[in-house]
Design an enzyme around this catalytic site. Structure first.
Site, PDB file in Angstrom:
ATOM      1  N   TYR A  40     -19.036  15.083  25.499  1.00  0.00           N
ATOM      2  CA  TYR A  40     -19.323  14.399  24.230  1.00  0.00           C
ATOM      3  C   TYR A  40     -18.576  13.054  24.139  1.00  0.00           C
ATOM      4  O   TYR A  40     -17.506  12.961  23.528  1.00  0.00           O
ATOM      5  CB  TYR A  40     -18.879  15.269  23.049  1.00  0.00           C
ATOM      6  CG  TYR A  40     -19.428  16.678  23.055  1.00  0.00           C
ATOM      7  CD1 TYR A  40     -20.791  16.917  22.935  1.00  0.00           C
ATOM      8  CD2 TYR A  40     -18.570  17.778  23.152  1.00  0.00           C
ATOM      9  CE1 TYR A  40     -21.292  18.214  22.923  1.00  0.00           C
ATOM     10  CE2 TYR A  40     -19.065  19.078  23.136  1.00  0.00           C
ATOM     11  CZ  TYR A  40     -20.421  19.285  23.025  1.00  0.00           C
ATOM     12  OH  TYR A  40     -20.909  20.563  23.009  1.00  0.00           O
ATOM     13  N   TRP A  48     -18.176  12.225  16.611  1.00  0.00           N
ATOM     14  CA  TRP A  48     -18.959  13.166  15.801  1.00  0.00           C
ATOM     15  C   TRP A  48     -18.346  13.295  14.409  1.00  0.00           C
ATOM     16  O   TRP A  48     -17.118  13.188  14.235  1.00  0.00           O
ATOM     17  CB  TRP A  48     -18.987  14.550  16.464  1.00  0.00           C
ATOM     18  CG  TRP A  48     -20.253  14.813  17.231  1.00  0.00           C
ATOM     19  CD1 TRP A  48     -21.339  15.512  16.789  1.00  0.00           C
ATOM     20  CD2 TRP A  48     -20.575  14.401  18.565  1.00  0.00           C
ATOM     21  NE1 TRP A  48     -22.310  15.553  17.756  1.00  0.00           N
ATOM     22  CE2 TRP A  48     -21.866  14.871  18.865  1.00  0.00           C
ATOM     23  CE3 TRP A  48     -19.906  13.663  19.536  1.00  0.00           C
ATOM     24  CZ2 TRP A  48     -22.499  14.650  20.083  1.00  0.00           C
ATOM     25  CZ3 TRP A  48     -20.535  13.439  20.745  1.00  0.00           C
ATOM     26  CH2 TRP A  48     -21.800  13.929  21.002  1.00  0.00           C
ATOM     27  N   TRP A  82     -18.135  15.940  11.826  1.00  0.00           N
ATOM     28  CA  TRP A  82     -17.150  16.921  11.340  1.00  0.00           C
ATOM     29  C   TRP A  82     -15.989  17.077  12.302  1.00  0.00           C
ATOM     30  O   TRP A  82     -14.878  17.424  11.888  1.00  0.00           O
ATOM     31  CB  TRP A  82     -17.791  18.233  10.902  1.00  0.00           C
ATOM     32  CG  TRP A  82     -18.285  19.241  11.922  1.00  0.00           C
ATOM     33  CD1 TRP A  82     -18.858  18.992  13.119  1.00  0.00           C
ATOM     34  CD2 TRP A  82     -18.256  20.675  11.774  1.00  0.00           C
ATOM     35  NE1 TRP A  82     -19.215  20.167  13.731  1.00  0.00           N
ATOM     36  CE2 TRP A  82     -18.869  21.226  12.934  1.00  0.00           C
ATOM     37  CE3 TRP A  82     -17.808  21.556  10.806  1.00  0.00           C
ATOM     38  CZ2 TRP A  82     -19.019  22.601  13.122  1.00  0.00           C
ATOM     39  CZ3 TRP A  82     -17.958  22.928  10.992  1.00  0.00           C
ATOM     40  CH2 TRP A  82     -18.548  23.439  12.133  1.00  0.00           C
ATOM     41  N   ASP A  83     -16.199  16.754  13.591  1.00  0.00           N
ATOM     42  CA  ASP A  83     -15.070  16.739  14.536  1.00  0.00           C
ATOM     43  C   ASP A  83     -13.994  15.783  14.030  1.00  0.00           C
ATOM     44  O   ASP A  83     -12.790  16.061  14.135  1.00  0.00           O
ATOM     45  CB  ASP A  83     -15.517  16.251  15.925  1.00  0.00           C
ATOM     46  CG  ASP A  83     -16.578  17.132  16.567  1.00  0.00           C
ATOM     47  OD1 ASP A  83     -17.586  17.405  15.904  1.00  0.00           O
ATOM     48  OD2 ASP A  83     -16.403  17.542  17.734  1.00  0.00           O
ATOM     49  N   GLY A 129     -23.767  22.117  12.669  1.00  0.00           N
ATOM     50  CA  GLY A 129     -22.648  22.149  13.619  1.00  0.00           C
ATOM     51  C   GLY A 129     -22.672  23.413  14.460  1.00  0.00           C
ATOM     52  O   GLY A 129     -21.993  23.501  15.471  1.00  0.00           O
ATOM     53  N   ASP A 171     -25.195  24.805  16.318  1.00  0.00           N
ATOM     54  CA  ASP A 171     -26.549  24.442  16.737  1.00  0.00           C
ATOM     55  C   ASP A 171     -27.506  25.588  17.088  1.00  0.00           C
ATOM     56  O   ASP A 171     -28.571  25.694  16.526  1.00  0.00           O
ATOM     57  CB  ASP A 171     -26.465  23.495  17.943  1.00  0.00           C
ATOM     58  CG  ASP A 171     -25.544  22.306  17.683  1.00  0.00           C
ATOM     59  OD1 ASP A 171     -24.986  22.193  16.581  1.00  0.00           O
ATOM     60  OD2 ASP A 171     -25.391  21.484  18.600  1.00  0.00           O
ATOM     61  N   TRP A 175     -23.068  28.924  20.400  1.00  0.00           N
ATOM     62  CA  TRP A 175     -22.778  29.455  19.058  1.00  0.00           C
ATOM     63  C   TRP A 175     -23.376  30.842  18.847  1.00  0.00           C
ATOM     64  O   TRP A 175     -23.451  31.320  17.722  1.00  0.00           O
ATOM     65  CB  TRP A 175     -23.307  28.485  17.991  1.00  0.00           C
ATOM     66  CG  TRP A 175     -22.484  27.231  17.897  1.00  0.00           C
ATOM     67  CD1 TRP A 175     -22.743  26.032  18.500  1.00  0.00           C
ATOM     68  CD2 TRP A 175     -21.260  27.035  17.168  1.00  0.00           C
ATOM     69  NE1 TRP A 175     -21.768  25.107  18.191  1.00  0.00           N
ATOM     70  CE2 TRP A 175     -20.839  25.697  17.368  1.00  0.00           C
ATOM     71  CE3 TRP A 175     -20.470  27.866  16.354  1.00  0.00           C
ATOM     72  CZ2 TRP A 175     -19.688  25.162  16.790  1.00  0.00           C
ATOM     73  CZ3 TRP A 175     -19.318  27.340  15.784  1.00  0.00           C
ATOM     74  CH2 TRP A 175     -18.939  26.000  16.010  1.00  0.00           C
ATOM     75  N   GLU A 227     -13.742  24.269  24.494  1.00  0.00           N
ATOM     76  CA  GLU A 227     -14.583  24.163  23.305  1.00  0.00           C
ATOM     77  C   GLU A 227     -14.783  25.554  22.686  1.00  0.00           C
ATOM     78  O   GLU A 227     -14.695  25.723  21.480  1.00  0.00           O
ATOM     79  CB  GLU A 227     -15.919  23.568  23.767  1.00  0.00           C
ATOM     80  CG  GLU A 227     -16.829  23.098  22.681  1.00  0.00           C
ATOM     81  CD  GLU A 227     -18.144  22.562  23.272  1.00  0.00           C
ATOM     82  OE1 GLU A 227     -18.365  22.643  24.498  1.00  0.00           O
ATOM     83  OE2 GLU A 227     -18.963  22.068  22.478  1.00  0.00           O
ATOM     84  N   GLN A 270     -11.528  19.544  24.721  1.00  0.00           N
ATOM     85  CA  GLN A 270     -12.223  19.343  23.447  1.00  0.00           C
ATOM     86  C   GLN A 270     -11.195  18.875  22.417  1.00  0.00           C
ATOM     87  O   GLN A 270     -10.206  19.557  22.139  1.00  0.00           O
ATOM     88  CB  GLN A 270     -12.875  20.664  23.036  1.00  0.00           C
ATOM     89  CG  GLN A 270     -13.707  20.604  21.788  1.00  0.00           C
ATOM     90  CD  GLN A 270     -15.095  19.982  22.015  1.00  0.00           C
ATOM     91  OE1 GLN A 270     -15.543  19.811  23.146  1.00  0.00           O
ATOM     92  NE2 GLN A 270     -15.748  19.614  20.927  1.00  0.00           N
TER      93      GLN A 270
HETATM   94  C1  2M8 Z   1     -22.030  20.284  19.459  1.00  0.00           C
HETATM   95  O1  2M8 Z   1     -23.227  19.612  19.086  1.00  0.00           O
HETATM   96  C2  2M8 Z   1     -23.842  18.540  19.817  1.00  0.00           C
HETATM   97  C3  2M8 Z   1     -25.000  18.005  18.970  1.00  0.00           C
HETATM   98  O2  2M8 Z   1     -24.529  17.531  17.744  1.00  0.00           O
HETATM   99  C4  2M8 Z   1     -24.364  18.949  21.187  1.00  0.00           C
HETATM  100  O3  2M8 Z   1     -24.406  20.143  21.514  1.00  0.00           O
HETATM  101  O4  2M8 Z   1     -24.731  18.045  21.945  1.00  0.00           O
HETATM  102  C5  2M8 Z   1     -21.678  21.219  18.273  1.00  0.00           C
HETATM  103  O5  2M8 Z   1     -20.703  22.157  18.634  1.00  0.00           O
HETATM  104  C6  2M8 Z   1     -21.216  20.396  17.074  1.00  0.00           C
HETATM  105  O6  2M8 Z   1     -20.766  21.233  16.047  1.00  0.00           O
HETATM  106  C7  2M8 Z   1     -20.108  19.419  17.455  1.00  0.00           C
HETATM  107  O7  2M8 Z   1     -19.844  18.598  16.355  1.00  0.00           O
HETATM  108  C8  2M8 Z   1     -20.492  18.572  18.676  1.00  0.00           C
HETATM  109  C9  2M8 Z   1     -19.329  17.739  19.203  1.00  0.00           C
HETATM  110  O8  2M8 Z   1     -18.177  18.544  19.385  1.00  0.00           O
HETATM  111  O9  2M8 Z   1     -20.958  19.399  19.745  1.00  0.00           O
END
Ligand code: 2M8
Length: 462
Positions: A41, A45, A47-48, A186, A188, A382, A425, A440
């Site tokens: 990632y 993001w 909420w992160d 969040g 997904d 999830w 994560e 993470q």
């Molecule tokens: C995850 O989500 C993203 C899409 O938004 C992905 O899978 O590509 C989820 O765990 C989400 O809650 C989190 O905010 C994001 C970044 O950690 O990853």
């Protein structure tokens, strides 16, 4: 590069966690904002960012404040805070769907100036909670004065963000937030969304890369191809509606009242009420925020299911509850302010074999989906794994409910899991195997908060 189990750094004890947690945040620091993870990632993001700021508050309150400010620089005119702010420096093949995929969202009259591009979805509002904790962590004179100035600056932005959620995302006045996409929750690929997603007729989705699969040991840890086709189809529909909320509400096939999102909003409104007092906002503001809190509690109460003894999401299109047993069902605990009977019932469910009492669990930390739920899958994202960030939310909620012993058990067990497995994560609930991304940011951040919050204040050992 993916590292197998056991992880590359074998962490021997909780006291050894503070320095490597700081190192994860340092490595992911992009200068004023933090990428969610080093490989999987590479962007910021929504909420992160709240969770990361809570962790940073223990290192440097000014830097923690900057984390929130940088996200809110990309707030939409409607008040929406986007679910992703794309890092212009990240290589195009590092994440999909990336900025190009979302570029058309920038054509919306409500979008902020681009680049950087943003997604036009949103995520749960952890930010007011983080802002309040930054202020609390700023204990000495100068830091406190800076934190108060920061609160003054961010308060109207937080208010606009919450107002967006209480209006555009709750036109019914139900107290519950409507999401347009599982990414907004969040959580997904949680079984929470299976029934609502099944009802979506997926149209043509062009072939697309899965860069995410390059960063995990095996594809079973990530959503399936069928999941991604649905996700991308829903994105296409949101873009086709030009991100216009009224059009989406009229035409979109996935409209769901999300109880966990709604509960985080209640807790965030509690924090916002306190911030409004600290910045000397008007009495009208305080009354408005208080009315949002009451509305949120009423909404969550309306979704309580006495049979499963959890709170359930609600599918607006099908006009029926979504009946999976997941950690989201503890939403009323996260919202707080529970009557003793409801609290007792929720704690019974939490301790029962459906969650913490499930006999095969490696540690007493809640799996994201109950192992008794038909949608449970222990390695899949999830759908079953344990998420430290969710452990943190439940720990925080238990502390606020004065359930200190259980809170402490969750904190200890989660720290132990991370000490053995690293800053992953998520974790396999029966073995403790670390899964998903290995560095993470929010995992490192909640560790720092836990170390600073435990009875023995373990941060001092760092
Ligand atoms: C995850 O989500 C993203 C899409 O938004 C992905 O899978 O590509 C989820 O765990 C989400 O809650 C989190 O905010 C994001 C970044 O950690 O990853």
């Amino acid at each position: 590069m993916v590292v197998g189990f056991p992880p590359r750094s074998v962490l021997v004890g909780r006291e050894a966690l503070a320095a490597p947690a700081q190192e994860v945040l340092r490595q992911n620091d992009m200068g004023g904002w933090t990428r969610a993870a080093s490989d999987l990632y590479p962007h910021q993001w929504n909420w992160d960012t709240g969770f990361i700021a809570i962790g940073l508050a223990h290192l440097d309150t000014r830097r923690a404040a900057r984390e929130l400010e940088s996200l809110f620089e990309h707030q939409w005119k409607t008040g929406k805070v986007p679910h992703i702010v794309f890092n212009p420096m990240a290589p195009p093949e590092s994440y999909f769907p990336g900025p190009d995929h979302w570029a058309s969202a920038a054509a919306s009259p409500d979008a902020p100036p681009a680049p950087p591009y943003t997604s036009c979805l949103c995520q749960p509002p952890t930010h007011a909670i983080a802002a309040q904790r930054i202020w609390e962590a700023a204990s000495d004179g100068r830091a406190r004065a800076e934190a108060t100035a920061f609160l003054r600056d961010i308060y109207p932005k937080l208010l606009a963000w919450h107002r967006y959620l209480l209006t555009y995302r709750d036109p019914e006045g139900s107290g519950l937030v409507t999401i347009y996409h599982p990414w907004e929750s969040g959580t997904d690929n949680s079984p929470r969304w299976d029934a609502a997603l099944e009802a979506v007729e997926v149209g043509e989705v062009p072939p697309h890369p899965r860069y995410d699969l390059e960063h995990v040991d095996d594809p079973s840890q990530r959503p399936t191809e069928a999941d991604y086709n649905r996700y991308l189809w829903l994105v296409k529909l949101v873009k086709r509606a030009a991100c216009d909320e009224a059009t989406i509400y009229r035409s979109h096939p996935f409209l769901v009242k999300d109880v966990l999102f709604s509960a985080i909003l209640v807790a965030a409104n509690e924090a916002l009420l306190e911030i409004s007092r600290l910045v000397g906002a008007s009495r009208e503001d305080a009354e408005l925020i208080s009315s949002w809190i009451s509305r949120g509690h009423r909404g969550l109460e309306s979704r309580w299911d006495p049979e499963v003894r959890l709170c359930l999401d609600y599918d607006l299109r099908a006009a029926e509850p979504l009946r999976s047993r997941t950690v989201a069902g503890f939403a009323p605990l996260v919202a707080g302010g529970l009557r003793p009977r409801r609290l007792a019932t929720l704690l019974e469910t939490l301790r029962s074999p459906s969650f913490l009492g499930y006999p095969r669990l490696r540690r007493p930390v809640p799996p994201s989906t109950s192992p008794e739920d038909p949608g449970f899958s222990p390695r899949s994202y999830w759908r079953g794994p344990v998420w430290p960030v969710i452990d943190w939310l439940l720990w925080w909620a238990l502390e606020r409910a004065q359930e200190h012993r259980l809170a402490e058990r969750v904190r200890e067990s989660s720290l132990d899991q991370i000490a053995k497995g690293g800053f992953a994560e998520y974790f396999e609930p029966f073995t403790g195997e670390p899964l998903g991304s290995r560095e993470q940011s929010w995992t490192a951040a909640v560790v720092l908060d836990w170390l600073a919050s435990g009875p023995e204040r373990e941060m001092r050992a760092a």
